[in-house]
Design a protein around this motif. Structure first.
Motif, PDB file in Angstrom:
ATOM      1  N   LEU A   1       0.830  -1.205   0.000  1.00  0.00           N
ATOM      2  CA  LEU A   1       0.000   0.000   0.000  1.00  0.00           C
ATOM      3  C   LEU A   1       0.863   1.253   0.000  1.00  0.00           C
ATOM      4  N   ALA A   2       1.877   1.265   0.851  1.00  0.00           N
ATOM      5  CA  ALA A   2       2.765   2.432   0.918  1.00  0.00           C
ATOM      6  C   ALA A   2       3.512   2.632  -0.398  1.00  0.00           C
ATOM      7  N   ALA A   3       3.942   1.530  -1.022  1.00  0.00           N
ATOM      8  CA  ALA A   3       4.645   1.642  -2.301  1.00  0.00           C
ATOM      9  C   ALA A   3       3.728   2.188  -3.383  1.00  0.00           C
ATOM     10  N   ALA A   4       2.467   1.755  -3.393  1.00  0.00           N
ATOM     11  CA  ALA A   4       1.511   2.242  -4.395  1.00  0.00           C
ATOM     12  C   ALA A   4       1.224   3.725  -4.198  1.00  0.00           C
ATOM     13  N   ILE A   5       1.109   4.141  -2.941  1.00  0.00           N
ATOM     14  CA  ILE A   5       0.870   5.562  -2.660  1.00  0.00           C
ATOM     15  C   ILE A   5       2.029   6.409  -3.163  1.00  0.00           C
ATOM     16  N   ARG A   6       3.262   5.910  -2.975  1.00  0.00           N
ATOM     17  CA  ARG A   6       4.436   6.661  -3.444  1.00  0.00           C
ATOM     18  C   ARG A   6       4.411   6.806  -4.970  1.00  0.00           C
ATOM     19  N   VAL A   7       4.024   5.748  -5.672  1.00  0.00           N
ATOM     20  CA  VAL A   7       3.944   5.823  -7.138  1.00  0.00           C
ATOM     21  C   VAL A   7       2.921   6.876  -7.568  1.00  0.00           C
ATOM     22  N   VAL A   8       1.762   6.871  -6.921  1.00  0.00           N
ATOM     23  CA  VAL A   8       0.721   7.844  -7.271  1.00  0.00           C
ATOM     24  C   VAL A   8       1.200   9.264  -6.989  1.00  0.00           C
ATOM     25  N   GLN A   9       1.817   9.483  -5.837  1.00  0.00           N
ATOM     26  CA  GLN A   9       2.273  10.822  -5.465  1.00  0.00           C
ATOM     27  C   GLN A   9       3.387  11.317  -6.386  1.00  0.00           C
ATOM     28  N   ASP A  10       4.280  10.407  -6.823  1.00  0.00           N
ATOM     29  CA  ASP A  10       5.414  10.818  -7.653  1.00  0.00           C
ATOM     30  C   ASP A  10       5.033  11.001  -9.112  1.00  0.00           C
ATOM     31  N   GLN A  11       4.155  10.129  -9.637  1.00  0.00           N
ATOM     32  CA  GLN A  11       3.892  10.102 -11.068  1.00  0.00           C
ATOM     33  C   GLN A  11       2.554  10.715 -11.480  1.00  0.00           C
ATOM     34  N   PHE A  12       1.639  10.894 -10.527  1.00  0.00           N
ATOM     35  CA  PHE A  12       0.297  11.369 -10.871  1.00  0.00           C
ATOM     36  C   PHE A  12      -0.113  12.514  -9.955  1.00  0.00           C
ATOM     37  N   PRO A  13       0.408  13.704 -10.217  1.00  0.00           N
ATOM     38  CA  PRO A  13       0.074  14.855  -9.353  1.00  0.00           C
ATOM     39  C   PRO A  13      -1.394  15.266  -9.423  1.00  0.00           C
ATOM     40  N   ASP A  14      -2.107  14.824 -10.463  1.00  0.00           N
ATOM     41  CA  ASP A  14      -3.526  15.187 -10.586  1.00  0.00           C
ATOM     42  C   ASP A  14      -4.428  14.333  -9.702  1.00  0.00           C
ATOM     43  N   LEU A  15      -3.871  13.287  -9.081  1.00  0.00           N
ATOM     44  CA  LEU A  15      -4.677  12.373  -8.280  1.00  0.00           C
ATOM     45  C   LEU A  15      -4.432  12.572  -6.792  1.00  0.00           C
ATOM     46  N   GLN A  16      -5.482  12.375  -6.020  1.00  0.00           N
ATOM     47  CA  GLN A  16      -5.382  12.332  -4.571  1.00  0.00           C
ATOM     48  C   GLN A  16      -5.885  10.970  -4.095  1.00  0.00           C
ATOM     49  N   THR A  17      -5.329  10.471  -3.003  1.00  0.00           N
ATOM     50  CA  THR A  17      -5.627   9.092  -2.598  1.00  0.00           C
ATOM     51  C   THR A  17      -6.203   9.028  -1.185  1.00  0.00           C
ATOM     52  N   THR A  18      -7.015   8.011  -0.989  1.00  0.00           N
ATOM     53  CA  THR A  18      -7.502   7.629   0.344  1.00  0.00           C
ATOM     54  C   THR A  18      -7.418   6.105   0.415  1.00  0.00           C
ATOM     55  N   ASP A  19      -7.120   5.577   1.593  1.00  0.00           N
ATOM     56  CA  ASP A  19      -7.009   4.123   1.733  1.00  0.00           C
ATOM     57  C   ASP A  19      -7.845   3.659   2.918  1.00  0.00           C
ATOM     58  N   ALA A  20      -8.258   2.399   2.845  1.00  0.00           N
ATOM     59  CA  ALA A  20      -9.078   1.812   3.907  1.00  0.00           C
ATOM     60  C   ALA A  20      -8.911   0.303   3.861  1.00  0.00           C
ATOM     61  N   PRO A  21      -9.020  -0.371   5.032  1.00  0.00           N
ATOM     62  CA  PRO A  21      -8.950  -1.831   5.049  1.00  0.00           C
ATOM     63  C   PRO A  21     -10.143  -2.426   4.295  1.00  0.00           C
ATOM     64  N   ASP A  22      -9.883  -3.552   3.618  1.00  0.00           N
ATOM     65  CA  ASP A  22     -10.934  -4.252   2.883  1.00  0.00           C
ATOM     66  C   ASP A  22     -10.768  -5.746   3.175  1.00  0.00           C
ATOM     67  N   GLY A  23     -11.297  -6.169   4.318  1.00  0.00           N
ATOM     68  CA  GLY A  23     -11.098  -7.547   4.754  1.00  0.00           C
ATOM     69  C   GLY A  23      -9.660  -7.746   5.175  1.00  0.00           C
ATOM     70  N   THR A  24      -8.992  -8.706   4.569  1.00  0.00           N
ATOM     71  CA  THR A  24      -7.577  -8.961   4.872  1.00  0.00           C
ATOM     72  C   THR A  24      -6.661  -8.134   3.978  1.00  0.00           C
ATOM     73  N   GLU A  25      -7.238  -7.373   3.050  1.00  0.00           N
ATOM     74  CA  GLU A  25      -6.444  -6.568   2.129  1.00  0.00           C
ATOM     75  C   GLU A  25      -6.695  -5.077   2.402  1.00  0.00           C
ATOM     76  N   TYR A  26      -6.123  -4.256   1.532  1.00  0.00           N
ATOM     77  CA  TYR A  26      -6.332  -2.806   1.600  1.00  0.00           C
ATOM     78  C   TYR A  26      -6.886  -2.335   0.249  1.00  0.00           C
ATOM     79  N   ARG A  27      -7.685  -1.297   0.318  1.00  0.00           N
ATOM     80  CA  ARG A  27      -8.224  -0.697  -0.902  1.00  0.00           C
ATOM     81  C   ARG A  27      -7.755   0.755  -0.973  1.00  0.00           C
TER      82      ARG A  27
END
Length: 410
Positions: A190-216
């Motif tokens: 999850l942290a690695a994906a957030i870093r990719v979004v922040q570095d490569q996609f400045p037009d996007l903002q992110t929110t995360d939440a648990p989804d069972g045993t995974e994260y969304r």
């Protein structure tokens, strides 16, 4: 006894004479006319077109009061509306034998009834608005939600490619409306994906939440990015409307934004309401295909042989035939941005194109396998296509590439 020098009286007299002279066209009113303009970008309006119009009118026994040629159209002025309608029918039969594939736009219009000598010195009447002259008023609405959804779809593909290149494993990426949802198995991913979004996609903002045993992880467009996309969509539609209104030859059209997603179009003096509605409301699609450069295709271009199987014949600017393959490489749906400009080295017109991730992969593969071959860009309207340009692939292409060469600036 004069209080002022004679030259001052002379200056005042000359100013009055010139003022009265250039005011005269306003007293002659307007006369019914027929205007012929290009219906396709490959069709040129020139002296040959004027001669064909003159020949069509002569064959129908109609003599125009004035027949003139300007940069974009041929205009014929008549003494009555009955003659105008007969002239339109005669010109339409000659220039547009196939109504399903019109090479020219033949529309009713109004022209100044000023004498030829006034027109020769460029004395024109004051152009009046809808309230005094009549005409057509349109209110058009831009589909902003479709523009945002298309951008979200393009970002979904780009994000999938960037995560793959960064080695971030995920459980799936899906677009839900105008948001992008990514399923991730643990907090480190999850942290690695957030870093990719922040570095490569400045037009996007992110929110995360648990989804069972995974994260969304949910990515959405920032407010300023969404507003920029909407503004760009509105401007692109206004440019398109400007180009289409040029076919009607309206001297001073009003095209302006009203509110956040509406465009007001006022066309003073336009008589042919149905033609105006047809021109403004038509849709077009863009396709990219490879040019067939086989010996059979060359023979078909010269008219000495049939079109090869798997290819089609289209007309390029200037009337030259081009044989292109039926297989479509990309469509306008993959296009995310297009910016016109001039090449700094050659000073030729160019267009900088940006396509989505899927389109970038296709362009990379196709260009790598077809270096120094031609790729045609076709525009389809009402089921009929024409080749806008067919440049040579000079190198390996990707998400962003440039088209330059035989293009006109308009």
């Amino acid at each position: 006894m004069n209080r002022y020098p004679v030259w001052k009286y002379a200056v005042i007299l000359v100013a009055l004479v010139v003022g009265v002279l250039y005011t005269l066209p306003n007293f002659f009113g307007e006369a019914p006319a027929v205007q012929v303009s290009a219906g396709k970008s490959t069709v040129k309006i020139d002296a040959t077109t004027q001669a064909r119009v003159e020949q069509a009118l002569s064959a129908a026994g109609i003599k125009p009061e004035l027949l003139s040629l300007d940069a974009n159209s041929v205009k014929a002025r008549f003494d009555s509306t009955d003659t105008q309608l007969k002239a339109k029918d005669a010109i339409q039969r000659t220039l547009v034998p196939d109504p399903n594939d019109p090479a020219y736009v033949v529309a009713l219009n109004l022209l100044s009834d000023s004498p030829a000598w006034l027109s020769a010195i460029r004395a024109a009447p004051m152009y009046l608005g809808l309230d005094l002259r009549g005409g057509v008023h349109f209110m058009l609405q831009v589909d902003m939600q479709a523009a945002l959804t298309k951008r979200a779809e393009a970002l979904t593909g780009d994000l999938r490619s960037q995560l793959r290149e960064a080695g971030v494993r995920h459980g799936g990426i899906n677009r839900n409306g105008q948001s992008i949802e990514i399923r991730l198995r643990d907090s480190q991913t999850l942290a690695a994906a957030i870093r990719v979004v922040q570095d490569q996609f400045p037009d996007l903002q992110t929110t995360d939440a648990p989804d069972g045993t995974e994260y969304r992880l949910t990515a959405t467009l920032r407010t300023e990015a969404a507003r920029r996309i909407q503004d760009q969509a509105l401007k692109q539609n206004m440019v398109t409307l400007h180009n289409r209104i040029n076919e009607l030859g309206v001297a001073e059209p009003v095209i302006q934004q009203q509110g956040l997603d509406r465009i007001v179009v006022q066309l003073p003096g336009v008589q042919d309401t149905a033609k105006a509605k047809d021109i403004l409301g038509r849709t077009a699609t863009l396709e990219m295909r490879l040019v067939d450069e086989s010996s059979e295709a060359r023979a078909a271009e010269l008219g000495t042989g049939p079109v090869p199987f798997g290819s089609e014949r289209y007309i390029e600017k200037g009337g030259r035939p081009v044989i292109v393959k039926k297989q479509v490489i990309l469509t306008g749906d993959s296009l995310t941005d297009a910016q016109p400009g001039f090449d700094q080295q050659t000073q030729q017109p160019k267009v900088d194109l940006t396509v989505d991730a899927k389109g970038g992969r296709i362009m990379r593969d196709v260009s790598r396998e077809n270096l120094k071959k031609r790729m045609a860009i076709l525009l389809f309207e009402k089921g009929k296509g024409e080749v806008l340009t067919a440049p040579v692939i000079q190198g390996e292409l990707g998400n962003r590439f440039q088209i330059s060469g035989s293009m006109t600036v308009n």
